[in-house]
Design a protein around this motif. Structure first.
Motif, PDB file in Angstrom:
ATOM      1  N   PHE A  55       0.830  -1.208   0.000  1.00  7.42           N
ATOM      2  CA  PHE A  55       0.000   0.000   0.000  1.00  7.42           C
ATOM      3  C   PHE A  55       0.864   1.257   0.000  1.00  7.42           C
ATOM      4  O   PHE A  55       0.572   2.230  -0.698  1.00  7.42           O
ATOM      5  N   GLU A  56       1.940   1.261   0.784  1.00  3.95           N
ATOM      6  CA  GLU A  56       2.831   2.421   0.851  1.00  3.95           C
ATOM      7  C   GLU A  56       3.485   2.695  -0.498  1.00  3.95           C
ATOM      8  O   GLU A  56       3.739   3.843  -0.853  1.00  3.95           O
ATOM      9  N   MET A  57       3.745   1.629  -1.266  1.00  7.12           N
ATOM     10  CA  MET A  57       4.405   1.764  -2.557  1.00  7.12           C
ATOM     11  C   MET A  57       3.414   2.004  -3.693  1.00  7.12           C
ATOM     12  O   MET A  57       3.786   2.031  -4.863  1.00  7.12           O
ATOM     13  N   GLY A  58       2.134   2.129  -3.360  1.00  9.10           N
ATOM     14  CA  GLY A  58       1.127   2.351  -4.382  1.00  9.10           C
ATOM     15  C   GLY A  58       0.750   1.110  -5.167  1.00  9.10           C
ATOM     16  O   GLY A  58       0.135   1.204  -6.238  1.00  9.10           O
ATOM     17  N   ARG A  59       1.101  -0.066  -4.640  1.00  5.50           N
ATOM     18  CA  ARG A  59       0.772  -1.329  -5.306  1.00  5.50           C
ATOM     19  C   ARG A  59      -0.492  -1.924  -4.673  1.00  5.50           C
ATOM     20  O   ARG A  59      -0.517  -3.065  -4.200  1.00  5.50           O
ATOM     21  N   SER A  60      -1.544  -1.119  -4.655  1.00  2.00           N
ATOM     22  CA  SER A  60      -2.774  -1.491  -3.958  1.00  2.00           C
ATOM     23  C   SER A  60      -3.466  -2.703  -4.572  1.00  2.00           C
ATOM     24  O   SER A  60      -4.063  -3.511  -3.857  1.00  2.00           O
ATOM     25  N   THR A  61      -3.409  -2.834  -5.894  1.00  2.00           N
ATOM     26  CA  THR A  61      -4.087  -3.958  -6.538  1.00  2.00           C
ATOM     27  C   THR A  61      -3.460  -5.280  -6.123  1.00  2.00           C
ATOM     28  O   THR A  61      -4.168  -6.252  -5.821  1.00  2.00           O
ATOM     29  N   ALA A  62      -2.139  -5.330  -6.080  1.00  2.00           N
ATOM     30  CA  ALA A  62      -1.453  -6.544  -5.628  1.00  2.00           C
ATOM     31  C   ALA A  62      -1.804  -6.842  -4.169  1.00  2.00           C
ATOM     32  O   ALA A  62      -1.998  -8.008  -3.790  1.00  2.00           O
ATOM     33  N   ALA A  63      -1.887  -5.782  -3.356  1.00  2.00           N
ATOM     34  CA  ALA A  63      -2.252  -5.964  -1.945  1.00  2.00           C
ATOM     35  C   ALA A  63      -3.667  -6.510  -1.813  1.00  2.00           C
ATOM     36  O   ALA A  63      -3.919  -7.467  -1.068  1.00  2.00           O
ATOM     37  N   LEU A  64      -4.605  -5.922  -2.540  1.00  2.00           N
ATOM     38  CA  LEU A  64      -6.004  -6.363  -2.459  1.00  2.00           C
ATOM     39  C   LEU A  64      -6.164  -7.785  -2.998  1.00  2.00           C
ATOM     40  O   LEU A  64      -6.939  -8.581  -2.448  1.00  2.00           O
ATOM     41  N   ASN A  65      -5.432  -8.108  -4.050  1.00  2.00           N
ATOM     42  CA  ASN A  65      -5.501  -9.468  -4.585  1.00  2.00           C
ATOM     43  C   ASN A  65      -4.953 -10.481  -3.588  1.00  2.00           C
ATOM     44  O   ASN A  65      -5.437 -11.617  -3.506  1.00  2.00           O
ATOM     45  N   THR A  66      -3.927 -10.090  -2.836  1.00  2.00           N
ATOM     46  CA  THR A  66      -3.384 -10.965  -1.796  1.00  2.00           C
ATOM     47  C   THR A  66      -4.416 -11.173  -0.699  1.00  2.00           C
ATOM     48  O   THR A  66      -4.614 -12.299  -0.221  1.00  2.00           O
ATOM     49  N   ILE A  67      -5.082 -10.104  -0.285  1.00  2.00           N
ATOM     50  CA  ILE A  67      -6.131 -10.216   0.740  1.00  2.00           C
ATOM     51  C   ILE A  67      -7.258 -11.126   0.244  1.00  2.00           C
ATOM     52  O   ILE A  67      -7.726 -12.010   0.977  1.00  2.00           O
ATOM     53  N   ARG A  68      -7.699 -10.900  -0.982  1.00  2.00           N
ATOM     54  CA  ARG A  68      -8.806 -11.692  -1.522  1.00  2.00           C
ATOM     55  C   ARG A  68      -8.460 -13.181  -1.547  1.00  2.00           C
ATOM     56  O   ARG A  68      -9.289 -14.036  -1.202  1.00  2.00           O
ATOM     57  N   ARG A  69      -7.234 -13.489  -1.980  1.00  2.00           N
ATOM     58  CA  ARG A  69      -6.870 -14.896  -2.072  1.00  2.00           C
ATOM     59  C   ARG A  69      -6.698 -15.515  -0.686  1.00  2.00           C
ATOM     60  O   ARG A  69      -7.318 -16.535  -0.376  1.00  2.00           O
ATOM     61  N   GLN A  70      -5.859 -14.905   0.162  1.00  2.93           N
ATOM     62  CA  GLN A  70      -5.533 -15.534   1.439  1.00  2.93           C
ATOM     63  C   GLN A  70      -6.723 -15.568   2.404  1.00  2.93           C
ATOM     64  O   GLN A  70      -7.045 -16.603   2.972  1.00  2.93           O
TER      65      GLN A  70
END
Length: 218
Positions: free
Chosen positions: A169-184
């Protein structure tokens, strides 16, 4: 500092993953850097200027030492640790994602880490050991977990996933973060979770605060 300076520590937790904790541990020092910045912020909030300067100065010196002593220029990544003056051959998501917070890494190092660890919006990789693999016992014995050092050590717990998501999130990679949340967390829900589990597979505590990190981040 290294593991021998950790008072009352039989092992360094940080993540349930087979990264090498021997010597001057990268992830541990990066967490310490974050604590120094937090202490500086608290000192500033209550008007203790001298302590604020001290903690900021110490944090800056530590970050410089980490950049100098733990970054492998050949691989373009930070490594697990420095042992007897040499860079560890093992590297993982733990120290490299933590380096994005603060940040500890400089701009060139940040770019290199993102290119190698987060090249797209795919979820972050997760370490899923055999069910009979007990990392806790290995660490308590002071042993070095086995791992193929040619591969990056992935994330192994809901606990460290908090720091990983925070860094994204700090690096602006929110989509990767949200996809990680959705999967895990989506998989945990699919398995019947009604609270936050200690482990992704539900093998341990089914009500564990360290799994709740995404709430604050979201």
């Amino acid at each position: 500092f290294g593991i021998e300076e950790c008072i009352h520590a039989a092992y360094i937790l940080i993540d349930w993953a087979p990264f090498d904790r021997t010597g001057a541990c990268g992830a541990l020092n990066m967490l310490f850097h974050g604590h120094l910045l937090a202490m500086a912020e608290l000192a500033a909030a209550i008007g203790r200027r001298e302590e604020t300067r001290h903690y900021r100065k110490t944090a800056a010196a530590l970050a410089a030492a980490i950049r100098s002593k733990l970054f492998d220029r050949r691989r373009g990544l930070f490594v697990n640790s420095r042992v007897e003056g040499r860079l560890n051959r093992r590297a993982g998501y733990q120290e490299n994602l933590l380096a994005l917070l603060g940040p500890v890494a400089d701009e060139a190092q940040i770019g290199s880490i993102l290119r190698r660890l987060v090249p797209d919006d795919q979820p972050l990789p997760v370490w899923e050991p055999e069910t009979n693999f007990e990392l806790y016992t290995i660490l308590k014995r002071g042993e070095r977990p086995e791992w193929d050092d040619a591969k990056l050590v992935p994330i192994g717990s809901p606990y460290f996933t908090y720091f990983a998501l925070w860094a994204l999130f700090e690096m602006g990679r929110s989509t990767a973060a949200l996809n990680t949340i959705r999967r895990q967390y989506g998989e945990s829900l699919a398995r019947g979770a009604t609270s936050f589990w200690e482990e992704w597979n539900g093998s341990k505590s089914h009500s564990h605060g360290w799994g709740a990190g995404p709430i604050a981040l979201l």
